[in-house]
Enzyme design. Structure first.
Site, PDB file in Angstrom:
ATOM      1  N   LYS A 169       0.832  -1.212   0.000  1.00  0.00           N
ATOM      2  CA  LYS A 169       0.000   0.000   0.000  1.00  0.00           C
ATOM      3  C   LYS A 169       0.865   1.260   0.000  1.00  0.00           C
ATOM      4  CE  LYS A 169      -2.246  -1.050   3.845  1.00  0.00           C
ATOM      5  NZ  LYS A 169      -1.631  -2.342   4.216  1.00  0.00           N
ATOM      6  N   ARG A 217      -8.965   1.202   9.195  1.00  0.00           N
ATOM      7  CA  ARG A 217      -8.494  -0.146   9.520  1.00  0.00           C
ATOM      8  C   ARG A 217      -9.522  -0.900  10.349  1.00  0.00           C
ATOM      9  NH1 ARG A 217      -2.672   0.854   9.070  1.00  0.00           N
ATOM     10  NH2 ARG A 217      -1.518  -1.091   9.012  1.00  0.00           N
ATOM     11  N   ARG A 262      11.810  -5.962   4.712  1.00  0.00           N
ATOM     12  CA  ARG A 262      11.609  -4.532   4.443  1.00  0.00           C
ATOM     13  C   ARG A 262      12.604  -3.679   5.239  1.00  0.00           C
ATOM     14  NH1 ARG A 262       5.679  -2.104   4.902  1.00  0.00           N
ATOM     15  NH2 ARG A 262       5.786  -2.702   7.084  1.00  0.00           N
ATOM     16  N   ARG A 310      11.764  -1.713  10.731  1.00  0.00           N
ATOM     17  CA  ARG A 310      10.748  -1.231  11.663  1.00  0.00           C
ATOM     18  C   ARG A 310      10.575  -2.227  12.800  1.00  0.00           C
ATOM     19  NH1 ARG A 310       5.645   0.435   7.901  1.00  0.00           N
ATOM     20  NH2 ARG A 310       4.613  -0.622   9.617  1.00  0.00           N
ATOM     21  N   ARG A 343       0.290  -8.414  13.834  1.00  0.00           N
ATOM     22  CA  ARG A 343      -0.358  -7.532  12.853  1.00  0.00           C
ATOM     23  C   ARG A 343      -1.266  -8.329  11.918  1.00  0.00           C
ATOM     24  NH1 ARG A 343       4.629  -5.013  10.283  1.00  0.00           N
ATOM     25  NH2 ARG A 343       3.270  -3.703   9.037  1.00  0.00           N
TER      26      ARG A 343
END
Ligand code: AMP
Length: 216
Positions: A13, A88, A127, A160, A171
């Protein structure tokens, strides 16, 4: 062109929203980016957000909605926006609809980026994000020219806290229990557009561009 990007963490996203924002000249509004800015600046909001985010939990609806309400009032969002990571939860979506309805507006499309779970986990665990400009890289898929250094601004890349394995699992659980229901929410009002995000990045981007061009 008022759009929201839906989809599990790691669907891409944020990456695509940055490019679409540039291409179509509308702001990219990411609640995750806003929270990370506040965390970096160690504000009260940042400290509160961190207590949820680092463990992979959602920040409470009222806090998040207040932020979006303020952001949507800014001039640059008058002709459209790409919301990334908001809503969300169903209450957030309802609130967003109510906010827009105050000025006779509505969401034009909710774009659902879907991808298989193994692809998502591979993306999240590799990531890397720039500390300075928030550009996103991946150790395998989008490697920076020099390991650990941002191609765009030379800033330091980091993983992160919420991309740690246990936080990723949490998550995904939060996504399934609180966010996935938004797919039906937008489908029921005929606003859902499904886009395959499990294919090559440039192919997904091509599909996304077509969706936004059609809206325009
Ligand atoms: P993201 O960058 O979109 O992956 O967001 C990072 C984290 O920020 C999420 O895992 C949540 O903890 C928090 N967050 C971002 N957007 C929201 C939202 N709309 N509602 C609640 N928490 C959010």
């Amino acid at each position: 062109m008022r759009t929201v990007l839906l989809g599990p963490p790691g669907a891409g996203k944020g990456t695509h929203a940055v490019d679409l924002s540039r291409e179509f000249g509308i702001p990219h509004i990411s609640t995750g980016d806003i929270f990370r800015e506040e965390m970096k600046a160690e504000t009260e909001l940042g400290k509160l957000a961190r207590s949820y985010i680092d463990g992979g939990n959602l920040v409470p609806d009222d806090v998040t909605i207040d932020i979006v309400r303020g952001r949507l009032k800014k001039d640059d969002a008058a002709d459209g926006f790409i919301l990334d990571g908001f809503p969300r939860t169903i209450p957030q979506a309802e609130k967003l609809d109510a906010l827009l309805a105050e000025t006779g507006l509505a969401i034009d499309a909710a774009i659902y980026l879907f991808a298989p779970e193994d692809v998502i986990i591979q993306r999240l665990s590799g990531r890397r994000v720039c500390k300075k400009c928030a550009a996103v890289f991946h150790v395998v898929n989008i490697p920076p020219e020099k390991p650990g250094v941002c191609d765009r601004c030379g800033g330091e890349l980091y993983r992160r806290e919420d991309d740690a394995p246990e936080a990723i699992r949490q998550r995904m659980r939060q996504y399934e229990s609180k966010t996935a229901g938004l797919i039906d929410y937008y489908d029921a009002v005929g606003r859902l557009v499904r886009v395959d995000a499990g294919i090559a990045r440039e192919d997904t981007y091509r599909l996304l561009k077509r969706v936004l061009a059609d809206l325009r």
